[in-house]
Design a protein around this motif. Structure first.
Motif, PDB file in Angstrom:
ATOM      1  N   THR A 193      31.223  42.227  21.569  1.00 37.49           N
ATOM      2  CA  THR A 193      32.393  42.915  22.133  1.00 37.49           C
ATOM      3  C   THR A 193      32.177  43.205  23.616  1.00 37.49           C
ATOM      4  N   GLN A 194      30.988  43.670  23.963  1.00 36.35           N
ATOM      5  CA  GLN A 194      30.688  43.943  25.364  1.00 36.35           C
ATOM      6  C   GLN A 194      30.751  42.670  26.207  1.00 36.35           C
ATOM      7  N   LYS A 195      30.242  41.579  25.658  1.00 33.85           N
ATOM      8  CA  LYS A 195      30.315  40.297  26.365  1.00 33.85           C
ATOM      9  C   LYS A 195      31.768  39.877  26.569  1.00 33.85           C
ATOM     10  N   PHE A 196      32.598  40.088  25.544  1.00 35.34           N
ATOM     11  CA  PHE A 196      34.013  39.741  25.651  1.00 35.34           C
ATOM     12  C   PHE A 196      34.695  40.543  26.752  1.00 35.34           C
ATOM     13  N   VAL A 197      34.423  41.843  26.801  1.00 38.22           N
ATOM     14  CA  VAL A 197      35.030  42.692  27.829  1.00 38.22           C
ATOM     15  C   VAL A 197      34.599  42.212  29.217  1.00 38.22           C
ATOM     16  N   LEU A 198      33.323  41.926  29.379  1.00 41.82           N
ATOM     17  CA  LEU A 198      32.854  41.437  30.675  1.00 41.82           C
ATOM     18  C   LEU A 198      33.501  40.109  31.055  1.00 41.82           C
ATOM     19  N   SER A 199      33.608  39.204  30.089  1.00 39.81           N
ATOM     20  CA  SER A 199      34.216  37.910  30.408  1.00 39.81           C
ATOM     21  C   SER A 199      35.701  38.069  30.731  1.00 39.81           C
ATOM     22  N   THR A 200      36.363  39.009  30.085  1.00 41.34           N
ATOM     23  CA  THR A 200      37.773  39.268  30.376  1.00 41.34           C
ATOM     24  C   THR A 200      37.938  39.775  31.801  1.00 41.34           C
ATOM     25  N   PHE A 201      37.093  40.722  32.202  1.00 34.19           N
ATOM     26  CA  PHE A 201      37.179  41.232  33.570  1.00 34.19           C
ATOM     27  C   PHE A 201      36.781  40.163  34.586  1.00 34.19           C
ATOM     28  N   ALA A 202      35.908  39.254  34.186  1.00 36.16           N
ATOM     29  CA  ALA A 202      35.479  38.193  35.097  1.00 36.16           C
ATOM     30  C   ALA A 202      36.618  37.239  35.435  1.00 36.16           C
ATOM     31  N   THR A 203      37.660  37.202  34.587  1.00 39.92           N
ATOM     32  CA  THR A 203      38.792  36.303  34.860  1.00 39.92           C
ATOM     33  C   THR A 203      39.741  36.866  35.912  1.00 39.92           C
ATOM     34  N   ALA A 204      39.599  38.153  36.224  1.00 38.48           N
ATOM     35  CA  ALA A 204      40.489  38.767  37.214  1.00 38.48           C
ATOM     36  C   ALA A 204      40.266  38.118  38.580  1.00 38.48           C
ATOM     37  N   LYS A 205      41.343  37.675  39.179  1.00 37.78           N
ATOM     38  CA  LYS A 205      41.255  36.973  40.461  1.00 37.78           C
ATOM     39  C   LYS A 205      41.349  37.919  41.646  1.00 37.78           C
ATOM     40  N   ASN A 206      41.869  39.110  41.400  1.00 36.30           N
ATOM     41  CA  ASN A 206      42.018  40.063  42.501  1.00 36.30           C
ATOM     42  C   ASN A 206      42.055  41.488  41.941  1.00 36.30           C
ATOM     43  N   GLU A 207      42.166  42.433  42.833  1.00 35.93           N
ATOM     44  CA  GLU A 207      42.152  43.848  42.442  1.00 35.93           C
ATOM     45  C   GLU A 207      43.327  44.199  41.528  1.00 35.93           C
ATOM     46  N   GLN A 208      44.490  43.645  41.783  1.00 37.34           N
ATOM     47  CA  GLN A 208      45.662  43.935  40.956  1.00 37.34           C
ATOM     48  C   GLN A 208      45.435  43.482  39.513  1.00 37.34           C
ATOM     49  N   GLU A 209      44.883  42.297  39.323  1.00 43.02           N
ATOM     50  CA  GLU A 209      44.611  41.820  37.966  1.00 43.02           C
ATOM     51  C   GLU A 209      43.554  42.689  37.284  1.00 43.02           C
ATOM     52  N   ARG A 210      42.550  43.112  38.042  1.00 46.11           N
ATOM     53  CA  ARG A 210      41.534  43.999  37.474  1.00 46.11           C
ATOM     54  C   ARG A 210      42.163  45.314  37.016  1.00 46.11           C
ATOM     55  N   GLU A 211      43.066  45.844  37.821  1.00 42.31           N
ATOM     56  CA  GLU A 211      43.749  47.084  37.459  1.00 42.31           C
ATOM     57  C   GLU A 211      44.634  46.892  36.230  1.00 42.31           C
ATOM     58  N   GLU A 212      45.277  45.731  36.102  1.00 41.38           N
ATOM     59  CA  GLU A 212      46.105  45.446  34.931  1.00 41.38           C
ATOM     60  C   GLU A 212      45.253  45.380  33.664  1.00 41.38           C
ATOM     61  N   ILE A 213      44.103  44.714  33.740  1.00 44.53           N
ATOM     62  CA  ILE A 213      43.208  44.643  32.588  1.00 44.53           C
ATOM     63  C   ILE A 213      42.684  46.026  32.238  1.00 44.53           C
ATOM     64  N   THR A 214      42.329  46.796  33.254  1.00 45.23           N
ATOM     65  CA  THR A 214      41.861  48.166  33.031  1.00 45.23           C
ATOM     66  C   THR A 214      42.935  48.996  32.345  1.00 45.23           C
ATOM     67  N   SER A 215      44.172  48.851  32.789  1.00 47.20           N
ATOM     68  CA  SER A 215      45.279  49.593  32.195  1.00 47.20           C
ATOM     69  C   SER A 215      45.464  49.232  30.722  1.00 47.20           C
ATOM     70  N   LEU A 216      45.377  47.943  30.400  1.00 45.21           N
ATOM     71  CA  LEU A 216      45.482  47.517  29.006  1.00 45.21           C
ATOM     72  C   LEU A 216      44.369  48.127  28.158  1.00 45.21           C
ATOM     73  N   TYR A 217      43.161  48.111  28.683  1.00 43.23           N
ATOM     74  CA  TYR A 217      42.019  48.675  27.973  1.00 43.23           C
ATOM     75  C   TYR A 217      42.196  50.175  27.760  1.00 43.23           C
ATOM     76  N   LEU A 218      42.614  50.880  28.798  1.00 47.03           N
ATOM     77  CA  LEU A 218      42.809  52.329  28.677  1.00 47.03           C
ATOM     78  C   LEU A 218      43.940  52.669  27.709  1.00 47.03           C
ATOM     79  N   ASP A 219      45.000  51.862  27.693  1.00 50.05           N
ATOM     80  CA  ASP A 219      46.082  52.066  26.716  1.00 50.05           C
ATOM     81  C   ASP A 219      45.557  51.924  25.292  1.00 50.05           C
ATOM     82  N   TYR A 220      44.712  50.929  25.071  1.00 40.94           N
ATOM     83  CA  TYR A 220      44.102  50.724  23.753  1.00 40.94           C
ATOM     84  C   TYR A 220      43.261  51.932  23.341  1.00 40.94           C
ATOM     85  N   ILE A 221      42.434  52.425  24.249  1.00 37.48           N
ATOM     86  CA  ILE A 221      41.599  53.595  23.954  1.00 37.48           C
ATOM     87  C   ILE A 221      42.480  54.809  23.670  1.00 37.48           C
ATOM     88  N   GLN A 222      43.543  54.997  24.437  1.00 35.35           N
ATOM     89  CA  GLN A 222      44.447  56.129  24.232  1.00 35.35           C
ATOM     90  C   GLN A 222      45.108  56.065  22.862  1.00 35.35           C
TER      91      GLN A 222
END
Length: 76
Positions: free
Chosen positions: A13-42
């Protein structure tokens, strides 16, 4: 001949999360992935809180008592 297993301190699971963030091409995409992750945790926290609320038969009156009531017993 058997290939030796490489030790990784990360689980799948940790490897998957890292690989998902590695696909982000810029700060906006990283923030979008972070938002999805935080929504899931919430959502997980909301479900756990709702389950606890239901299992403990809590209501607003009990919550008020817990928030403002005197919970310590008096010494005799």
């Amino acid at each position: 001949m058997d290939t030796p297993m490489l030790y990784s301190p990360l689980n799948e699971t940790q490897k998957f999360v890292l690989s998902t963030f590695a696909t982000a091409k810029n700060e906006q995409e990283r923030e979008e992935i972070t938002s999805l992750y935080l929504d899931y945790i919430q959502q997980k926290l909301d479900r756990a809180a709702n389950k606890f609320w239901d299992e403990q038969n809590l209501d607003n009156a009990k919550m008020e008592e817990l928030m403002y009531g005197h919970l310590r017993s008096s010494k005799k």
